[in-house]
Design a protein around this motif. Structure first.
Motif, PDB file in Angstrom:
ATOM      1  N   ALA A  19      52.192 -12.257 -16.836  1.00  0.00           N
ATOM      2  CA  ALA A  19      53.032 -13.097 -17.691  1.00  0.00           C
ATOM      3  C   ALA A  19      53.274 -12.388 -19.025  1.00  0.00           C
ATOM      4  O   ALA A  19      52.343 -11.849 -19.634  1.00  0.00           O
ATOM      5  CB  ALA A  19      52.371 -14.444 -17.934  1.00  0.00           C
ATOM      6  N   VAL A  20      54.524 -12.360 -19.454  1.00  0.00           N
ATOM      7  CA  VAL A  20      54.885 -11.709 -20.713  1.00  0.00           C
ATOM      8  C   VAL A  20      54.660 -12.703 -21.854  1.00  0.00           C
ATOM      9  O   VAL A  20      55.185 -13.818 -21.811  1.00  0.00           O
ATOM     10  CB  VAL A  20      56.354 -11.247 -20.695  1.00  0.00           C
ATOM     11  N   PRO A  21      53.870 -12.339 -22.868  1.00  0.00           N
ATOM     12  CA  PRO A  21      53.689 -13.242 -24.012  1.00  0.00           C
ATOM     13  C   PRO A  21      55.034 -13.553 -24.669  1.00  0.00           C
ATOM     14  O   PRO A  21      55.922 -12.688 -24.744  1.00  0.00           O
ATOM     15  CB  PRO A  21      52.782 -12.443 -24.957  1.00  0.00           C
ATOM     16  N   ARG A  22      55.192 -14.777 -25.140  1.00  0.00           N
ATOM     17  CA  ARG A  22      56.442 -15.195 -25.771  1.00  0.00           C
ATOM     18  C   ARG A  22      56.134 -15.750 -27.157  1.00  0.00           C
ATOM     19  O   ARG A  22      56.050 -16.969 -27.361  1.00  0.00           O
ATOM     20  CB  ARG A  22      57.153 -16.218 -24.893  1.00  0.00           C
ATOM     21  N   PRO A  23      55.923 -14.862 -28.136  1.00  0.00           N
ATOM     22  CA  PRO A  23      55.540 -15.298 -29.478  1.00  0.00           C
ATOM     23  C   PRO A  23      56.484 -16.343 -30.074  1.00  0.00           C
ATOM     24  O   PRO A  23      56.059 -17.238 -30.792  1.00  0.00           O
ATOM     25  CB  PRO A  23      55.549 -13.999 -30.289  1.00  0.00           C
ATOM     26  N   LEU A  51      54.513 -20.793 -19.369  1.00  0.00           N
ATOM     27  CA  LEU A  51      54.515 -20.779 -20.827  1.00  0.00           C
ATOM     28  C   LEU A  51      53.274 -21.452 -21.385  1.00  0.00           C
ATOM     29  O   LEU A  51      52.564 -20.875 -22.224  1.00  0.00           O
ATOM     30  CB  LEU A  51      55.765 -21.494 -21.360  1.00  0.00           C
ATOM     31  N   VAL A  52      52.987 -22.657 -20.922  1.00  0.00           N
ATOM     32  CA  VAL A  52      51.864 -23.398 -21.500  1.00  0.00           C
ATOM     33  C   VAL A  52      50.534 -22.780 -21.077  1.00  0.00           C
ATOM     34  O   VAL A  52      49.593 -22.710 -21.873  1.00  0.00           O
ATOM     35  CB  VAL A  52      51.947 -24.889 -21.119  1.00  0.00           C
ATOM     36  N   ALA A  53      50.442 -22.297 -19.839  1.00  0.00           N
ATOM     37  CA  ALA A  53      49.208 -21.645 -19.401  1.00  0.00           C
ATOM     38  C   ALA A  53      48.925 -20.392 -20.229  1.00  0.00           C
ATOM     39  O   ALA A  53      47.777 -20.138 -20.629  1.00  0.00           O
ATOM     40  CB  ALA A  53      49.299 -21.294 -17.919  1.00  0.00           C
ATOM     41  N   SER A  54      49.957 -19.590 -20.501  1.00  0.00           N
ATOM     42  CA  SER A  54      49.748 -18.392 -21.311  1.00  0.00           C
ATOM     43  C   SER A  54      49.472 -18.751 -22.769  1.00  0.00           C
ATOM     44  O   SER A  54      48.718 -18.061 -23.459  1.00  0.00           O
ATOM     45  CB  SER A  54      50.954 -17.451 -21.199  1.00  0.00           C
ATOM     46  N   TYR A  55      50.031 -19.864 -23.222  1.00  0.00           N
ATOM     47  CA  TYR A  55      49.791 -20.314 -24.596  1.00  0.00           C
ATOM     48  C   TYR A  55      48.333 -20.720 -24.799  1.00  0.00           C
ATOM     49  O   TYR A  55      47.684 -20.290 -25.764  1.00  0.00           O
ATOM     50  CB  TYR A  55      50.716 -21.472 -24.919  1.00  0.00           C
ATOM     51  N   VAL A  56      47.797 -21.534 -23.891  1.00  0.00           N
ATOM     52  CA  VAL A  56      46.411 -21.968 -24.074  1.00  0.00           C
ATOM     53  C   VAL A  56      45.457 -20.784 -23.939  1.00  0.00           C
ATOM     54  O   VAL A  56      44.403 -20.755 -24.592  1.00  0.00           O
ATOM     55  CB  VAL A  56      46.017 -23.105 -23.103  1.00  0.00           C
ATOM     56  N   ASP A 194      65.513  -9.689 -25.963  1.00  0.00           N
ATOM     57  CA  ASP A 194      64.270  -8.927 -26.107  1.00  0.00           C
ATOM     58  C   ASP A 194      63.238  -9.364 -25.073  1.00  0.00           C
ATOM     59  O   ASP A 194      62.524  -8.514 -24.510  1.00  0.00           O
ATOM     60  CB  ASP A 194      63.692  -9.111 -27.513  1.00  0.00           C
ATOM     61  N   GLU A 195      63.156 -10.667 -24.828  1.00  0.00           N
ATOM     62  CA  GLU A 195      62.204 -11.160 -23.829  1.00  0.00           C
ATOM     63  C   GLU A 195      62.606 -10.715 -22.429  1.00  0.00           C
ATOM     64  O   GLU A 195      61.742 -10.379 -21.594  1.00  0.00           O
ATOM     65  CB  GLU A 195      62.117 -12.683 -23.903  1.00  0.00           C
ATOM     66  N   THR A 196      63.898 -10.677 -22.161  1.00  0.00           N
ATOM     67  CA  THR A 196      64.369 -10.204 -20.865  1.00  0.00           C
ATOM     68  C   THR A 196      64.010  -8.739 -20.655  1.00  0.00           C
ATOM     69  O   THR A 196      63.556  -8.332 -19.572  1.00  0.00           O
ATOM     70  CB  THR A 196      65.891 -10.390 -20.742  1.00  0.00           C
ATOM     71  N   LEU A 197      64.175  -7.935 -21.687  1.00  0.00           N
ATOM     72  CA  LEU A 197      63.809  -6.523 -21.604  1.00  0.00           C
ATOM     73  C   LEU A 197      62.311  -6.366 -21.343  1.00  0.00           C
ATOM     74  O   LEU A 197      61.888  -5.504 -20.570  1.00  0.00           O
ATOM     75  CB  LEU A 197      64.216  -5.788 -22.881  1.00  0.00           C
ATOM     76  N   ALA A 198      61.499  -7.209 -21.996  1.00  0.00           N
ATOM     77  CA  ALA A 198      60.052  -7.145 -21.787  1.00  0.00           C
ATOM     78  C   ALA A 198      59.704  -7.506 -20.345  1.00  0.00           C
ATOM     79  O   ALA A 198      58.839  -6.884 -19.717  1.00  0.00           O
ATOM     80  CB  ALA A 198      59.341  -8.073 -22.761  1.00  0.00           C
TER      81      ALA A 198
END
Length: 204
Positions: A19-23, A51-56, A194-198
């Protein structure tokens, strides 16, 4: 020391695979968590759970994760697993939470409010309660009313995060009017360039 029984799959946070982090969205969630309820609505496959799983994980937040399914249309089943999830998170202290019985069927809103008041008091602070695939239960009007009343009991520092395909039901209008619900809409979940590139870079 005895081994703890593994949590049922419905009470386990989704595993993350590259999963790509989404600051940008993590900051949005930081802000949303100042409200008791965070409602993330978007079609299936939009990345709500990831999103929420990577956030926690990134914020190292104590959390209770509940995968809602069609069986949770039965209040007794839903409240049983909610109680079990609390025991998984905080241990035997949660065994003192009230048990829903047939005698209490007629006053579901009052029972739900009492249970959640006691549940929230047991949770670490801060913490998240995540209800994933919320629409799957196809709750009745009475069940939605009970849910709305339970949300009135959320203390400062705790947020209930609802992942759904649709907007909050009418029974939550009072909470919405009181600005106690933070909404995250489908457009916000779409990847920036930028997120798409990541993401593409992670796939190479």
């Amino acid at each position: 020391m005895p081994r703890t029984a593994p949590a049922p799959a419905k009470l386990t946070r989704p595993r993350l695979y590259d999963a790509v982090p989404r600051p940008r969205l993590f900051a949005r969630l930081d802000d949303a968590r100042t409200r008791p309820v965070v409602w993330i609505s978007a079609p299936p496959g939009s990345g709500k759970s990831t999103l929420v799983a990577s956030y926690v994980e990134a914020r190292r937040l104590p959390h209770l994760w509940y995968h809602v399914d069609a069986g949770d249309n039965d209040p007794a089943a839903f409240l049983h697993y909610l109680r079990l999830a609390a025991i998984q998170l905080v241990g035997n202290r949660a065994a003192s939470l009230p048990v829903f019985t047939a005698e209490r069927q007629q006053d579901l809103p009052r029972f739900s409010r009492t249970l959640c008041r006691e549940l929230f008091a047991l949770l670490p602070n801060p913490a998240l309660v995540v209800l994933d695939n919320f629409d799957e239960a196809r709750a009745s009007a009475l069940q939605r009313t009970a849910f709305a009343q339970a949300l009135e009991e959320i203390p400062e520092g705790i947020s209930v995060v609802v992942l759904a395909r649709s907007a909050p039901p009418p029974e939550l209008a009072r909470l919405a009017a009181g600005r106690r619900i933070a909404r995250i809409e489908p457009a916000e979940l779409r990847c920036t360039s930028d997120e798409t590139l990541a993401l593409l870079g992670g796939a190479v």
